[in-house]
Enzyme design. Structure first.
Site, mmCIF file in Angstrom:
data_model
loop_
_atom_site.group_PDB
_atom_site.id
_atom_site.type_symbol
_atom_site.label_atom_id
_atom_site.label_comp_id
_atom_site.label_asym_id
_atom_site.label_seq_id
_atom_site.Cartn_x
_atom_site.Cartn_y
_atom_site.Cartn_z
ATOM 1 N N ASN A 270 55.105 -37.113 83.688
ATOM 2 C CA ASN A 270 54.540 -37.658 82.458
ATOM 3 C C ASN A 270 55.641 -38.353 81.642
ATOM 4 O OD1 ASN A 270 55.865 -35.198 81.694
ATOM 5 N ND2 ASN A 270 54.694 -35.249 79.798
ATOM 6 N N CYS A 272 57.600 -37.848 79.089
ATOM 7 C CA CYS A 272 58.854 -37.182 78.693
ATOM 8 C C CYS A 272 59.451 -36.304 79.763
ATOM 9 C CB CYS A 272 58.626 -36.385 77.418
ATOM 10 S SG CYS A 272 58.289 -37.421 75.989
ATOM 11 N N GLU A 274 58.402 -33.519 81.329
ATOM 12 C CA GLU A 274 58.237 -32.064 81.416
ATOM 13 C C GLU A 274 57.143 -31.630 82.380
ATOM 14 O OE1 GLU A 274 55.597 -33.158 77.844
ATOM 15 O OE2 GLU A 274 57.428 -33.859 78.809
#
Length: 582
Positions: A270, A272, A274
């Site tokens: 995704n 960012c 994570e």
């Protein structure tokens, strides 16, 4: 309901509270939490005829309104509305055809309009200047298509209130990797993309041996060029030092922990980083507010493990319910989401918890507690997911997973450490597992470019309770944002309250690694560097992250971009939020 800070109210009014036909706000924060709790608890009717739906609705409301737990933004924005797309994280496939490329772009637009973020791996696209048959001409390459995706995102607002976010990944053996690495050196380029290089163990081993590296055509699988591993690595490091991009995604480490390898390799994350996901997968996130899980026992602060366990149990059920009531915009995503039932419970308020416990962030005591804490969260999350499986059934792809034939489990993943940028403002706590950025700071380029000033009260409360407070000290902290230059304070206090840029990078990385050890998905963590950091510093951080099995790594050197979100300190005449005066 917990009292909300002024900045929390500003954010809720700007992005989250429902509006009527004339654009006027038509709900209160309390009504928002009740709306979300009711919508998510509706899933209970699918399993036991709703006998306990009201009880779970109240429990969901209690942990949200008490700011003990908050779900990802799309759930807060959309649950109980006619939009009802509740997931934050998506990965979309991009194959080497115009149909696939623009299908991905269309789906990304739908997802971003509803509040979600999208990740892509563009490595299957043929390289720039590759001949096109039978039409003739040459290919424009992955970077050009990433720019098209970026331009589209510029004109799409997530949930109608903010621009979308993307992750663009290109693998280290793609023939266009050199152009990709430097693609964000101009600040105006790819504003809506984080970019990362998909790195393999084979490349890192070649780098350590100073060997050459093959760039391979994604279709023919033939080597089209040999380059120096050191040269491309130096380019990566220099670009990251200069701009913060690219980060690295360690693909072999990610797939070593892939819970459903029979369904394919994970190639992207995704926006960012994570949540590593298979193509057409989504994930629902939420975070426990650790600053609320500290209690005073006999005059000494300690972790409230019983409260933490209770919040985890309720939160995992909440996130599993979200999968049931979610409105899936794309059939393929619904199939994958329901098949694997991935959730990502994480934390916010870690730095605040450490400050309340009087532990310096840059200390072994802090990292040992972080490891213990995340192990506890992972253990309780798994226990709860197994209990849900006994009640509701295992996730449908369980027999194709690493868990089979062991104890059935409801969710292929349970934990993830997200950045919590917006929900930590709502909860009025420090973001994710990041250290405190400053004790007084400006947050810029948010809420329609309005500047938000904030003061974290924990240091001020500490000074008062230890009879170290004075108006002079307070004014200096407001102006500078940190306590380092306050001559009246003992060194031990300054060490305890060091902020992000005062903390050596090795401690930033150490916190990421100990939390990753017990996190199913991945950890979104920025390794903050002072402006004086060197290329060698970035080089060492990136190599160390790989050696110690991080799933990804990102750095940001202070003032390396013309604009950034937060700046320490502010003029004392400026309006501030939540200055503690008690």
């Amino acid at each position: 309901m917990e009292m909300l800070s002024e900045n929390s109210l500003k954010l809720l009014r700007s992005r989250y509270l429902l509006r009527g036909a004339q654009g006027n706000i038509c709900e209160t924060p309390d009504e928002l939490f009740r709306r979300v709790a009711k919508a998510v608890a509706a899933a209970e009717h699918r399993f036991d005829n709703g006998k306990a739906a009201e009880q779970w609705e109240q429990r969901f409301y209690t942990i949200m309104s008490g700011l003990l737990f908050l779900p990802n933004s799309p759930t807060l924005m959309n649950a109980g509305t006619n939009r009802s797309q509740l997931s934050a994280c998506f990965v979309l496939p991009v194959e080497d055809s115009m149909y696939s490329i623009f299908s991905a772009l269309k789906n990304a637009a739908l997802i971003q309009q509803s509040g979600g973020g999208t990740g892509f791996n563009f490595s299957k696209l043929r390289p720039k200047d590759d001949p096109l048959f039978p039409a003739g001409g040459t290919a424009s390459g992955p970077v050009s298509f990433i720019k098209i995706f970026d331009t589209a995102t510029e004109h799409i607002k997530q949930g109608g209130v903010r621009r979308g976010a993307n992750m663009g990944i290109l693998n280290i053996d793609h023939p266009d990797i050199e152009a990709f690495v430097v693609s964000k050196k101009k600040e105006s380029v790819l504003r809506n993309f984080n970019i990362s290089v998909g790195v393999t163990d084979q490349f890192m081993q070649a780098l350590e041996n100073n060997a050459d590296w093959d760039l391979v055509h994604p279709n023919s699988k033939k080597t089209v060029k040999r380059i120096s591993t050191k040269k491309i690595w130096d380019d990566i490091v220099e670009a990251a030092w200069q701009t913060g991009d690219p980060g690295l995604v360690f693909l072999d480490t990610i797939n070593r922990f892939n819970p459903t390898p029979a369904l394919g390799n994970i190639e992207a994350t995704n926006p960012c980083g994570e949540v590593p996901l298979l193509a057409n997968e989504s994930c629902n996130l939420g975070s426990v507010n650790l600053s609320k899980c500290v209690k005073n026992k006999n005059g000494h602060p300690e972790v409230d493990w019983r409260l933490l366990e209770e919040v985890i149990q309720i939160a995992i059920r909440f996130l599993d319910n979200v999968i049931e009531v979610n409105n899936y915009l794309i059939p393929e995503i619904k199939e994958m989401a329901m098949g694997n039932r991935k959730t990502g419970l994480g934390v916010m308020g870690w730095a605040d918890m450490l400050a309340l416990l009087e532990l310096p962030y840059a200390s072994e005591k802090a990292t040992k507690l972080g490891e213990q804490l995340m192990q506890f969260i992972e253990h309780k999350s798994r226990e709860t997911s197994e209990a849900l499986a006994a009640e509701r059934g295992a996730f449908p792809n369980w027999k194709k997973s690493i868990y089979y034939p062991g104890r059935p489990i409801r969710n292929a993943t349970r934990t993830s450490i997200a950045p919590t940028g917006s929900i930590s403002i709502i909860a009025n706590t420090s973001s994710s597992i990041e250290p405190l950025f400053a004790h007084a700071f400006k947050r810029m380029h948010v809420l329609n470019n309005e500047t938000i000033n904030a003061v974290n009260p924990i240091l001020i409360n500490y000074l008062r309770s230890h009879k170290l407070y004075s108006e002079k000290i307070y004014r200096q902290i407001l102006e500078e944002g940190v306590a380092a230059q306050v001559s009246e304070l003992p060194d031990a206090v300054k060490d305890m309250f060091k902020t992000a840029l005062e903390i050596p990078p090795v401690w930033h990385l150490q916190h990421q690694l100990v939390f990753q050890k017990y996190t199913d998905n991945a950890v979104s963590k920025t390794i903050n560097l002072p402006e004086t950091a060197s290329l060698k510093d970035v080089d060492e951080i990136y190599r160390t992250a790989w050696r110690f099995r991080a799933k990804g790594i990102t750095v940001f050197r202070n003032h390396s971009k013309g604009t950034q979100v937060m700046y320490p300190g502010f003029d004392q005449k400026e309006k501030i939020c939540r200055v503690c005066k008690e």
